[in-house]
Design a protein around this motif. Structure first.
Motif, PDB file in Angstrom:
ATOM      1  N   LEU A  23       0.836  -1.201   0.000  1.00 49.61           N
ATOM      2  CA  LEU A  23       0.000   0.000   0.000  1.00 49.61           C
ATOM      3  C   LEU A  23       0.875   1.256   0.000  1.00 49.61           C
ATOM      4  O   LEU A  23       0.682   2.162  -0.816  1.00 49.61           O
ATOM      5  N   VAL A  24       1.860   1.291   0.875  1.00 55.23           N
ATOM      6  CA  VAL A  24       2.733   2.461   0.994  1.00 55.23           C
ATOM      7  C   VAL A  24       3.574   2.664  -0.261  1.00 55.23           C
ATOM      8  O   VAL A  24       3.729   3.778  -0.747  1.00 55.23           O
ATOM      9  N   GLU A  25       4.115   1.574  -0.787  1.00 58.70           N
ATOM     10  CA  GLU A  25       5.025   1.690  -1.932  1.00 58.70           C
ATOM     11  C   GLU A  25       4.317   1.915  -3.254  1.00 58.70           C
ATOM     12  O   GLU A  25       4.861   2.544  -4.151  1.00 58.70           O
ATOM     13  N   VAL A  27       1.126   3.344  -3.798  1.00 61.67           N
ATOM     14  CA  VAL A  27       0.183   4.461  -3.920  1.00 61.67           C
ATOM     15  C   VAL A  27       0.926   5.777  -3.717  1.00 61.67           C
ATOM     16  O   VAL A  27       1.406   6.062  -2.618  1.00 61.67           O
ATOM     17  N   PRO A  28       1.017   6.577  -4.773  1.00 61.51           N
ATOM     18  CA  PRO A  28       1.723   7.862  -4.657  1.00 61.51           C
ATOM     19  C   PRO A  28       1.072   8.783  -3.631  1.00 61.51           C
ATOM     20  O   PRO A  28      -0.153   8.876  -3.557  1.00 61.51           O
ATOM     21  N   GLY A  29       1.901   9.428  -2.844  1.00 60.61           N
ATOM     22  CA  GLY A  29       1.405  10.414  -1.894  1.00 60.61           C
ATOM     23  C   GLY A  29       1.142   9.902  -0.499  1.00 60.61           C
ATOM     24  O   GLY A  29       0.896  10.687   0.409  1.00 60.61           O
ATOM     25  N   ILE A  30       1.194   8.587  -0.291  1.00 62.08           N
ATOM     26  CA  ILE A  30       1.003   8.067   1.063  1.00 62.08           C
ATOM     27  C   ILE A  30       2.286   8.311   1.844  1.00 62.08           C
ATOM     28  O   ILE A  30       3.371   7.940   1.421  1.00 62.08           O
ATOM     29  N   GLN A  31       2.138   8.954   2.998  1.00 59.54           N
ATOM     30  CA  GLN A  31       3.293   9.260   3.828  1.00 59.54           C
ATOM     31  C   GLN A  31       3.452   8.289   4.979  1.00 59.54           C
ATOM     32  O   GLN A  31       4.575   7.929   5.341  1.00 59.54           O
ATOM     33  N   SER A  32       2.361   7.881   5.596  1.00 56.85           N
ATOM     34  CA  SER A  32       2.439   6.888   6.664  1.00 56.85           C
ATOM     35  C   SER A  32       1.092   6.203   6.821  1.00 56.85           C
ATOM     36  O   SER A  32       0.057   6.746   6.449  1.00 56.85           O
ATOM     37  N   VAL A  33       1.152   4.989   7.371  1.00 60.31           N
ATOM     38  CA  VAL A  33      -0.038   4.157   7.533  1.00 60.31           C
ATOM     39  C   VAL A  33       0.023   3.498   8.902  1.00 60.31           C
ATOM     40  O   VAL A  33       1.098   3.115   9.370  1.00 60.31           O
ATOM     41  N   ALA A  34      -1.148   3.372   9.535  1.00 60.67           N
ATOM     42  CA  ALA A  34      -1.234   2.657  10.810  1.00 60.67           C
ATOM     43  C   ALA A  34      -2.509   1.829  10.841  1.00 60.67           C
ATOM     44  O   ALA A  34      -3.558   2.278  10.380  1.00 60.67           O
ATOM     45  N   VAL A  35      -2.401   0.624  11.365  1.00 60.71           N
ATOM     46  CA  VAL A  35      -3.566  -0.211  11.660  1.00 60.71           C
ATOM     47  C   VAL A  35      -3.689  -0.219  13.170  1.00 60.71           C
ATOM     48  O   VAL A  35      -2.729  -0.503  13.889  1.00 60.71           O
ATOM     49  N   VAL A  36      -4.889   0.134  13.651  1.00 63.68           N
ATOM     50  CA  VAL A  36      -5.139   0.319  15.073  1.00 63.68           C
ATOM     51  C   VAL A  36      -6.270  -0.616  15.500  1.00 63.68           C
ATOM     52  O   VAL A  36      -7.280  -0.746  14.806  1.00 63.68           O
ATOM     53  N   SER A  37      -6.111  -1.238  16.652  1.00 59.23           N
ATOM     54  CA  SER A  37      -7.157  -2.122  17.187  1.00 59.23           C
ATOM     55  C   SER A  37      -8.315  -1.295  17.733  1.00 59.23           C
ATOM     56  O   SER A  37      -8.206  -0.078  17.905  1.00 59.23           O
ATOM     57  N   SER A  38      -9.405  -1.959  18.024  1.00 59.28           N
ATOM     58  CA  SER A  38     -10.594  -1.264  18.538  1.00 59.28           C
ATOM     59  C   SER A  38     -10.340  -0.564  19.865  1.00 59.28           C
ATOM     60  O   SER A  38     -11.003   0.407  20.196  1.00 59.28           O
ATOM     61  N   ASP A  39      -9.331  -1.027  20.624  1.00 57.14           N
ATOM     62  CA  ASP A  39      -9.005  -0.385  21.891  1.00 57.14           C
ATOM     63  C   ASP A  39      -7.894   0.652  21.749  1.00 57.14           C
ATOM     64  O   ASP A  39      -7.337   1.122  22.730  1.00 57.14           O
ATOM     65  N   GLY A  40      -7.568   1.018  20.496  1.00 58.15           N
ATOM     66  CA  GLY A  40      -6.639   2.110  20.245  1.00 58.15           C
ATOM     67  C   GLY A  40      -5.168   1.748  20.203  1.00 58.15           C
ATOM     68  O   GLY A  40      -4.321   2.626  20.105  1.00 58.15           O
ATOM     69  N   LEU A  41      -4.861   0.463  20.246  1.00 57.12           N
ATOM     70  CA  LEU A  41      -3.456   0.058  20.227  1.00 57.12           C
ATOM     71  C   LEU A  41      -2.956  -0.126  18.798  1.00 57.12           C
ATOM     72  O   LEU A  41      -3.649  -0.684  17.950  1.00 57.12           O
ATOM     73  N   LEU A  42      -1.759   0.326  18.546  1.00 54.47           N
ATOM     74  CA  LEU A  42      -1.127   0.171  17.247  1.00 54.47           C
ATOM     75  C   LEU A  42      -0.835  -1.300  16.991  1.00 54.47           C
ATOM     76  O   LEU A  42      -0.230  -1.974  17.826  1.00 54.47           O
ATOM     77  N   LEU A  43      -1.270  -1.806  15.835  1.00 55.20           N
ATOM     78  CA  LEU A  43      -1.025  -3.196  15.467  1.00 55.20           C
ATOM     79  C   LEU A  43       0.021  -3.334  14.371  1.00 55.20           C
ATOM     80  O   LEU A  43       0.798  -4.282  14.351  1.00 55.20           O
ATOM     81  N   LEU A  44       0.008  -2.392  13.460  1.00 57.19           N
ATOM     82  CA  LEU A  44       0.844  -2.483  12.274  1.00 57.19           C
ATOM     83  C   LEU A  44       1.101  -1.074  11.789  1.00 57.19           C
ATOM     84  O   LEU A  44       0.212  -0.226  11.859  1.00 57.19           O
ATOM     85  N   ALA A 134      -9.537   0.528   0.490  1.00 52.55           N
ATOM     86  CA  ALA A 134     -10.648  -0.429   0.437  1.00 52.55           C
ATOM     87  C   ALA A 134     -10.146  -1.815   0.041  1.00 52.55           C
ATOM     88  O   ALA A 134     -10.610  -2.831   0.577  1.00 52.55           O
ATOM     89  N   LEU A 135      -9.174  -1.867  -0.883  1.00 48.03           N
ATOM     90  CA  LEU A 135      -8.579  -3.156  -1.246  1.00 48.03           C
ATOM     91  C   LEU A 135      -7.881  -3.785  -0.047  1.00 48.03           C
ATOM     92  O   LEU A 135      -8.024  -4.978   0.221  1.00 48.03           O
ATOM     93  N   PHE A 136      -7.104  -2.976   0.690  1.00 47.52           N
ATOM     94  CA  PHE A 136      -6.416  -3.470   1.882  1.00 47.52           C
ATOM     95  C   PHE A 136      -7.428  -4.021   2.884  1.00 47.52           C
ATOM     96  O   PHE A 136      -7.264  -5.126   3.409  1.00 47.52           O
TER      97      PHE A 136
END
Length: 165
Positions: A23-25, A27-44, A134-136
């Motif tokens: 996704l990062v590599e 898609v032009p213009g993406i600077q950073s990505v985070a996946v967060v759990s429902s309780d707010g913890l960073l997963l990825l 949406a693909l991700f």
């Protein structure tokens, strides 16, 4: 090829890392990505500093350069929009976009309250970013089980404490 951050992880966790890196590599213009759990913890995360060290990808900047900052923002926006949807009796929140003078923030629901957050540059094409998010989500949502979320959390904790690998 497996990057150091995926060493010892299950195939599902490695696949999610691969999807995020792609996704990062791609898609032009993406600077950073985070996946967060429902309780707010960073997963990825696509933490630029960690990615730069381990894979020598193009430099990027996120909110203050920190995946934790992006995760906090994504979690807060997710919580706010869920509360708004409940007050408006409008069903679940699918995605949120914040357009700023010099960037954009996209937040999309994955599953079980987990969220995908993307910080994009001012030049990014919002429709392209949303499409790839949406693909991700479509590819990641069904594998993001409680067991996998736990594995991803432990992996991030071991990386930050230096005891991973």
């Amino acid at each position: 090829m497996t990057t150091p951050s995926t060493y010892g992880l299950s195939s599902e966790a490695r696949n999610l890392h691969w999807l995020l890196t792609n996704l990062v590599e791609e898609v032009p213009g993406i600077q950073s990505v985070a996946v967060v759990s429902s309780d707010g913890l960073l997963l990825l995360s696509s933490d630029p500093e960690r990615a730069e060290e381990s894979r020598q990808v193009r430099p990027a900047k996120g909110p203050r350069g920190s995946a934790a900052d992006l995760a906090t923002i994504v979690s807060g926006i997710g919580s706010l929009t869920v509360g708004a949807a409940k007050l408006m009796d409008s069903g679940g929140v699918k995605h949120t976009m914040v357009a700023m003078d010099e960037g954009s923030l996209f937040v999309m629901s994955i599953s079980d309250g987990s969220l995908l957050g993307v910080h994009g540059s001012a030049e990014c094409d919002m429709s392209v970013v949303a499409y790839h998010m949406a693909l991700f989500v479509g590819r990641a949502g069904h594998v993001l089980t409680p067991e996998l979320r736990s594995e991803l959390r432990k992996s991030l904790e071991s990386e930050t404490t230096g005891s991973g690998r």
